[in-house]
Enzyme design. Structure first.
Site, short mmCIF file in Angstrom:
data_model
loop_
_atom_site.label_atom_id
_atom_site.label_comp_id
_atom_site.label_asym_id
_atom_site.label_seq_id
_atom_site.Cartn_x
_atom_site.Cartn_y
_atom_site.Cartn_z
CG HIS A 259 41.62 68.28 38.10
ND1 HIS A 259 41.53 67.09 37.37
CD2 HIS A 259 40.60 68.61 38.77
CE1 HIS A 259 40.17 66.66 37.74
NE2 HIS A 259 39.73 67.56 38.47
CD GLU B 219 36.75 66.42 37.20
OE1 GLU B 219 37.09 65.18 37.22
OE2 GLU B 219 36.94 67.12 37.67
CG HIS C 131 42.29 61.37 45.86
ND1 HIS C 131 42.38 62.18 46.76
CD2 HIS C 131 41.10 61.46 45.31
CE1 HIS C 131 41.18 63.00 46.67
NE2 HIS C 131 40.64 62.40 45.95
CG ASP D 64 39.98 66.39 42.15
OD1 ASP D 64 39.25 67.33 41.65
OD2 ASP D 64 39.72 65.09 42.10
CB ALA E 38 33.77 64.61 47.61
N GLY E 39 37.12 64.85 46.70
CA GLY E 39 38.23 65.93 46.42
C GLY E 39 39.36 65.99 47.47
#
Length: 378
Positions: free
Chosen positions: A54, A124, A245, A268, A304-305
Site C-alpha cells: 500500500h 484503492e 496515523h 501509505d 492525507a498519507g
C-alpha cells in the site's frame, strides 16, 4: 554468491547461517561458515526483503502520473529502505484518471526496471463509503460494480492483485465474490460498515482490512464497527507504522488482540516521501509534510498519507509499540506476501524462493538490499 551472518531470520527466528544465491534464487541455506562467503555481514541481521502492498508514490512521483522516469526513480530507490517488491497503489480519482493510472502502471510493470519489483496493482477506491472517504473528494465515490471493475482490470492487463472497498455497499457482495474468484485479494476499507456487515463481508471473501483504524467505523461498546470486526477476525490487517496515523500503544493492543499474526506493515506513502518537510502539490491540492513526516491537507488537520519508510516503521513497531522484532519483520515480509498470494516466491529465506534479501544493523539502517540476487546499494 554466498552471504552469511550470525543473525539470519529463518522460520521466524534468528540463527547463524549462510545463503547461496544463484540465478536470482536462493539456491541453498547452509550452516554458518560451511563455504567461503563472498560477503560476511558479521552481526548485522539478514532478513527477507520487505513488501509494501500500500504505497501511492515517493520521491516526487505518484502512481497516477504515468511518467516513466518518475516510476524508475521510485523503483530504484525503494531498496534503500529494504523494499524489494511492492504494489503501486492508485488513489481515489475520477474514473478516467484511474484508467490512465492503471494503463501506465501496467506499462511500467512490463518494463521490468532494476530495483524493487512491481508485483501488481493495489486499487484503492473509488468504491468507498462517502462518509469515510478520508481526504478524498466526494465526487470520486462510486458504488462497487463488477462491470466497472472489469473495465479497470482489462486496462491494467489483469495486474490488479488487491482491492480496497466499502463492502457494505457491494450489493449481495457481487464484486467481492468476483474478485476472490479471480484471485484478487479484497480488503475492507474506507467503510462505515456495522460489525455484522463487516463480519458478513469476511464470510464472503474479504481477507484484509485497509490501514486499520483509519477511515472506518470505530470500536464502540454497543456497536463494535469495522474495528471490532478486524480485531476479532482471522484476516490480515494493514497498519501504518508511523506512530501518527495510529498511536503506538494502540498498535500494541491490535497486535496482541490478533495474537501477533497476519499484521501487514504498510507506508501509505505519497509522492512527497523522501522529499522532506515542506508544502507540495498532490493531485491538484496542496499537502504539507510536517517534521514527523505526516502528510496533511494544507491548512487542515486531515491526514492525507505519510512519508514513512518501511525500515523506520519496523523500528517504531519494536521500540515504541513494543512488538517483538520477529513479529515486526513478519509484518513486513511473509504476511504481505501471503496476503497477495506471492508467498510461493517471496517473503521468506527459503531455498527455491526469490533472492530478495535485506541486511540491517541494530538501528534498522539498511546496509544492503538484494533484489532477485542483485546488490542494490553501491
Amino acid at each position: 554468491m554466498i552471504i552469511q551472518s550470525r543473525r539470519v531470520f529463518i522460520a521466524g527466528q534468528f540463527i547463524k547461517a549462510q545463503i547461496e544465491i544463484e540465478d536470482k534464487k536462493i539456491k541453498s541455506v547452509l550452516p554458518y561458515g560451511k563455504e567461503k562467503p563472498d560477503r560476511d555481514y558479521g552481526e548485522d541481521r539478514i532478513v527477507p526483503g520487505f513488501i509494501d502492498v500500500h504505497t501511492h508514490g515517493a520521491y516526487g512521483y505518484s502512481a497516477e502520473e504515468g511518467e516513466p522516469s518518475g516510476i524508475k526513480q521510485w523503483v530504484s530507490r525503494l531498496p534503500e529502505e529494504g523494499v524489494t517488491a511492492f504494489l503501486p497503489t492508485t488513489s481515489p480519482n475520477p474514473k478516467e484518471t484511474i484508467i490512465k493510472a492503471l494503463k501506465s502502471l501496467r506499462e511500467a510493470k512490463d518494463m521490468k526496471m532494476k530495483g524493487a519489483e512491481i508485483l501488481g496493482i493495489h486499487l484503492e477506491g473509488p468504491f468507498f463509503d462517502e462518509k469515510f472517504r478520508g481526504a478524498n473528494e466526494p465526487d470520486i465515490v462510486l458504488p462497487p460494480s463488477v462491470e466497472v471493475f472489469k473495465e479497470f482490470q482489462a486496462v491494467s492487463g489483469n495486474t490488479i492483485r488487491y482491492i480496497t472497498m466499502a463492502c457494505e455497499h457491494d450489493k449481495d457482495f457481487e464484486l467481492t465474490k468476483y474478485a476472490v474468484k479471480n484471485n484478487i485479494a479484497v480488503s475492507l476499507g474506507h467503510s462505515g460498515a456495522k460489525y455484522e456487515e463487516a463480519v458478513l463481508a469476511v464470510a464472503n471473501g474479504v481477507t484484509s482490512f485497509t490501514h486499520s483504524f483509519n477511515a472506518m467505523l470505530g470500536l464502540h461498546h454497543r456497536e463494535p464497527g469495522v474495528v471490532g470486526a478486524l480485531m476479532a477476525s482471522n484476516t490480515f490487517a494493514e497498519i501504518i507504522g508511523d506512530g501518527q496515523h495510529v498511536h503506538p500503544s494502540v498498535i500494541n493492543v491490535l497486535f496482541k488482540a490478533r495474537n501477533n499474526t497476519k499484521m501487514v506493515l504498510i507506508t501509505d506513502s505519497l509522492m512527497a516521501k523522501g522529499l522532506g518537510k515542506g508544502i507540495y502539490e498532490h493531485e491538484g491540492r496542496k499537502i504539507e509534510i510536517d517534521e514527523k513526516g505526516t502528510a496533511r491537507i494544507l491548512g487542515t488537520d486531515t491526514i492525507a498519507g505519510s512519508s514513512l519508510k518501511i525500515n523506520r516503521g519496523i523500528k517504531l513497531l519494536v521500540e515504541e509499540a513494543m512488538v517483538s522484532i520477529e513479529h515486526a519483520l513478519l509484518s513486513a515480509s511473509l504476511y504481505p506476501a501471503q496476503l497477495i498470494g506471492a508467498d510461493k516466491k517471496k517473503g521468506q529465506i527459503v531455498s527455491g524462493l526469490d533472492a530478495d534479501i535485506v541486511v540491517m544493523d541494530d538501528d534498522y539502517n539498511v546496509k544492503q538490499t538484494y533484489c532477485l540476487g542483485e546488490e542494490m546499494i553501491r
